[in-house]
Write a protein that holds these residues in place. Structure first.
Motif, PDB file in Angstrom:
ATOM      1  N   SER A  48       0.953  -1.138   0.075  1.00  0.00           N
ATOM      2  CA  SER A  48       0.011   0.022  -0.123  1.00  0.00           C
ATOM      3  C   SER A  48       0.765   1.189   0.053  1.00  0.00           C
ATOM      4  N   GLN A  49       1.845   1.255   0.845  1.00  0.00           N
ATOM      5  CA  GLN A  49       2.728   2.345   0.904  1.00  0.00           C
ATOM      6  C   GLN A  49       3.496   2.757  -0.375  1.00  0.00           C
ATOM      7  N   THR A  50       3.870   1.729  -0.814  1.00  0.00           N
ATOM      8  CA  THR A  50       4.786   1.813  -2.263  1.00  0.00           C
ATOM      9  C   THR A  50       3.635   2.227  -3.205  1.00  0.00           C
ATOM     10  N   ALA A  51       2.399   1.862  -3.315  1.00  0.00           N
ATOM     11  CA  ALA A  51       1.317   2.329  -4.403  1.00  0.00           C
ATOM     12  C   ALA A  51       0.990   3.846  -4.073  1.00  0.00           C
ATOM     13  N   SER A  57      -2.336   4.994  -5.218  1.00  0.00           N
ATOM     14  CA  SER A  57      -3.197   5.059  -4.211  1.00  0.00           C
ATOM     15  C   SER A  57      -3.125   6.430  -3.549  1.00  0.00           C
ATOM     16  N   ILE A  58      -3.943   6.715  -2.777  1.00  0.00           N
ATOM     17  CA  ILE A  58      -4.040   7.817  -1.862  1.00  0.00           C
ATOM     18  C   ILE A  58      -4.277   7.617  -0.540  1.00  0.00           C
ATOM     19  N   THR A  59      -3.704   8.348   0.400  1.00  0.00           N
ATOM     20  CA  THR A  59      -3.866   8.272   1.787  1.00  0.00           C
ATOM     21  C   THR A  59      -5.154   9.279   2.184  1.00  0.00           C
ATOM     22  N   VAL A  60      -5.956   8.668   2.868  1.00  0.00           N
ATOM     23  CA  VAL A  60      -7.089   9.326   3.529  1.00  0.00           C
ATOM     24  C   VAL A  60      -7.308   9.328   5.159  1.00  0.00           C
ATOM     25  N   VAL A  74      -6.070   3.900   0.153  1.00  0.00           N
ATOM     26  CA  VAL A  74      -6.834   3.091  -0.707  1.00  0.00           C
ATOM     27  C   VAL A  74      -6.541   3.741  -2.432  1.00  0.00           C
ATOM     28  N   PRO A  75      -6.643   2.559  -3.192  1.00  0.00           N
ATOM     29  CA  PRO A  75      -6.529   3.139  -4.687  1.00  0.00           C
ATOM     30  C   PRO A  75      -7.255   4.324  -4.878  1.00  0.00           C
ATOM     31  N   GLN A  76      -6.819   5.102  -5.920  1.00  0.00           N
ATOM     32  CA  GLN A  76      -7.392   6.338  -6.292  1.00  0.00           C
ATOM     33  C   GLN A  76      -8.899   6.318  -6.785  1.00  0.00           C
ATOM     34  N   ASN A  77      -9.097   5.076  -7.502  1.00  0.00           N
ATOM     35  CA  ASN A  77     -10.421   4.959  -8.152  1.00  0.00           C
ATOM     36  C   ASN A  77     -11.374   4.043  -7.270  1.00  0.00           C
ATOM     37  N   SER A  78     -11.157   4.074  -5.856  1.00  0.00           N
ATOM     38  CA  SER A  78     -11.830   3.315  -5.037  1.00  0.00           C
ATOM     39  C   SER A  78     -13.431   3.893  -5.067  1.00  0.00           C
ATOM     40  N   THR A  79     -14.279   3.055  -4.491  1.00  0.00           N
ATOM     41  CA  THR A  79     -15.776   3.390  -4.099  1.00  0.00           C
ATOM     42  C   THR A  79     -15.913   3.603  -2.812  1.00  0.00           C
ATOM     43  N   VAL A  80     -16.897   4.079  -2.289  1.00  0.00           N
ATOM     44  CA  VAL A  80     -17.088   4.501  -0.921  1.00  0.00           C
ATOM     45  C   VAL A  80     -17.144   2.919  -0.229  1.00  0.00           C
ATOM     46  N   THR A 135      -9.476  13.338  -2.327  1.00  0.00           N
ATOM     47  CA  THR A 135      -8.110  13.266  -2.999  1.00  0.00           C
ATOM     48  C   THR A 135      -7.212  13.068  -1.996  1.00  0.00           C
ATOM     49  N   ASN A 136      -5.826  12.790  -2.306  1.00  0.00           N
ATOM     50  CA  ASN A 136      -4.560  12.634  -1.360  1.00  0.00           C
ATOM     51  C   ASN A 136      -4.613  13.416  -0.039  1.00  0.00           C
TER      52      ASN A 136
END
Length: 150
Positions: A48-51, A57-60, A74-80, A135-136
């Motif tokens: 996850s960290q390398t993504a 991926s983004i950090t929320v 989570v991946p950038q194109n994730s759903t809720v 977003t991130n």
């Protein structure tokens, strides 16, 4: 090679595990990318960290009332729905590290609370989080759902 075999016979399995953990901990602390990760990290967290570093991926940050905020990847194109699963997974890892063995009913949590971003409620599980402007490094908050009386 013979020296390695003789040393391996002298050292117990538990000692090898302890040496490996110590070396990995030292390696993580010295690397700028991995320095903020816990010493008992699992493969999922490293991936996850390398993504995040590769922009996949983004950090929320999920803010909880009186508790420490959770950093969820989570991946950038994730759903809720995927975001909610990631929050649950991250919180379970957090609980394990803290030594708590409390079982949490996530069904109850998601019926009682919603995730909010900038006064928007992330209420449609199949919607992309980017549709809400997430977003991130944004901060999401838990908000109690107010049910209308019947």
């Amino acid at each position: 090679m013979d020296e390695m075999i003789s040393i391996a016979k002298e050292v117990s399995h538990d000692e090898v595990l302890e040496i490996t953990k110590s070396l990995l901990s030292t390696l993580f602390k010295s690397d700028s990318l991995l320095s903020d990760l816990p010493s008992d990290i699992i493969l999922e967290e490293i991936l996850s960290q390398t993504a995040v570093e590769h922009g996949q991926s983004i950090t929320v940050i999920v803010s909880r009332e009186d508790e420490q905020p959770l950093k969820v990847i989570v991946p950038q194109n994730s759903t809720v729905r995927e975001l909610k699963k990631a929050v649950a997974r991250h919180f379970e890892l957090y609980q394990q590290r803290m030594g708590n063995r409390v079982k949490i009913s996530w069904r109850y949590i998601w019926k009682t609370y919603s995730l909010n971003y900038d006064s928007l409620t992330l209420d449609k599980d199949d919607s992309k989080i980017t549709d809400y402007g997430v977003t991130n490094k944004v901060i999401l908050t838990f908000k109690k759902i107010r049910r209308k009386p019947r």
